[in-house]
Write an enzyme that holds these catalytic residues in place. Structure first.
Site, PDB file in Angstrom:
ATOM      1  N   HIS A  95     -26.774-125.421  67.038  1.00 26.66           N
ATOM      2  CA  HIS A  95     -27.985-126.157  66.642  1.00 26.66           C
ATOM      3  C   HIS A  95     -27.744-126.853  65.303  1.00 26.66           C
ATOM      4  O   HIS A  95     -27.054-126.332  64.428  1.00 26.66           O
ATOM      5  CB  HIS A  95     -29.171-125.200  66.538  1.00 26.66           C
ATOM      6  CG  HIS A  95     -30.488-125.902  66.445  1.00 26.66           C
ATOM      7  ND1 HIS A  95     -30.947-126.463  65.270  1.00 26.66           N
ATOM      8  CD2 HIS A  95     -31.433-126.169  67.383  1.00 26.66           C
ATOM      9  CE1 HIS A  95     -32.122-127.024  65.494  1.00 26.66           C
ATOM     10  NE2 HIS A  95     -32.445-126.862  66.763  1.00 26.66           N
ATOM     11  N   GLU A 167     -29.857-133.324  70.697  1.00 26.15           N
ATOM     12  CA  GLU A 167     -30.881-133.251  69.665  1.00 26.15           C
ATOM     13  C   GLU A 167     -30.510-134.164  68.512  1.00 26.15           C
ATOM     14  O   GLU A 167     -29.758-133.765  67.613  1.00 26.15           O
ATOM     15  CB  GLU A 167     -31.000-131.814  69.134  1.00 26.15           C
ATOM     16  CG  GLU A 167     -31.566-130.824  70.117  1.00 26.15           C
ATOM     17  CD  GLU A 167     -32.114-129.606  69.375  1.00 26.15           C
ATOM     18  OE1 GLU A 167     -33.296-129.313  69.571  1.00 26.15           O
ATOM     19  OE2 GLU A 167     -31.388-128.988  68.601  1.00 26.15           O
TER      20      GLU A 167
END
Length: 249
Positions: A95, A167
């Protein structure tokens, strides 16, 4: 046909009591629903509680991170066998917040991906460019490097099970999401990279999510795209009704 997958990334939110309250309410809302795969990724401290509450449901449990070693003197880290012990099916790896705040490199992420597969956890592998990289036209270069280095040395039989979350860093937690068509172009790029490393068949099996300020109002725009198979949801997954509205869209 790739099954759609919606995953909740709660980040550093929710105590055990709040986790229990959320799951009890969400179970009622989603009772009998099996169209899309649902994954909930609470903080490590809430995994035990979440596992107990999700046992009688089709909802999958995921973790937000893990270390690549099975065990050892790694203070503060959580191992893949600990996640398996808590019945986790998924684990978020790479992430952007881990890359940014904890200096995770592509090499570290590659080790984590290999370890996740070794212990039969399905990675949700995150990739994405920063705003300045996008402005300079470097999106393709950045995504290509992240995907290639992340997947280095992984057999295609494993890679076809992976979930990749695109993302864009500039869209995470900012309220600014990418446009559906733009996200779809990056998803196409990811499939092309995988096809070049492995083959077309593998690239078509990989599920690709969009993440970055996803909410009940914009989710349909992303799910309507041909190459996007779901979403990794942050802030909008913290309330049961909001997350349910996203899941059933």
């Amino acid at each position: 046909m790739r099954r759609k997958i919606i995953a909740a990334n709660w980040k550093m939110y929710k105590t055990c009591a709040e986790t229990e309250s959320f799951i009890k309410e969400f179970k009622e809302l989603s009772k009998g629903y099996e169209e899309k795969e649902i994954v909930i990724c609470p903080p490590f401290t809430s995994l035990y509680v979440a596992n107990k509450l999700l046992e009688d449901t089709p909802i999958k449990l995921g973790a937000q991170n893990m270390f690549w070693e099975k065990e050892g003197a790694y203070t503060g880290e959580i191992s893949p066998i600990m996640l398996k012990d808590l019945n986790c099916s998924y684990v978020i790896i790479g992430h952007s917040e881990r890359r940014q705040y904890f200096s995770e490199t592509n090499d570290m992420i590659n080790k984590k991906l290999k370890s996740a597969f070794e212990y039969e956890l399905i990675p949700i592998f995150c990739v994405g460019e920063k705003w300045e990289e996008r402005e300079k036209g470097k999106t393709e270069e950045v995504i290509t490097e992240q995907v290639k280095k992340g997947l280095q040395g992984l057999e295609k039989e494993k890679v076809e099970k992976i979930v990749i979350a695109y993302e864009p860093v500039w869209a995470i937690g900012t309220g600014h999401s990418a446009k559906g068509e733009d996200a779809n172009e990056v998803a196409k790029l990811i499939r092309r990279i995988i096809s070049e490393i492995y083959d077309e068949e593998v690239s078509q099996k990989v599920r690709i999510q969009y993440g970055g300020s996803v909410n009940p109002q914009n989710i349909k725009e992303f799910l309507a795209q041909s190459e996007i198979d779901g979403a990794l949801v942050g802030g909008a997954s913290l309330k049961p009704q909001s997350f349910w509205d996203i899941v059933r869209s």
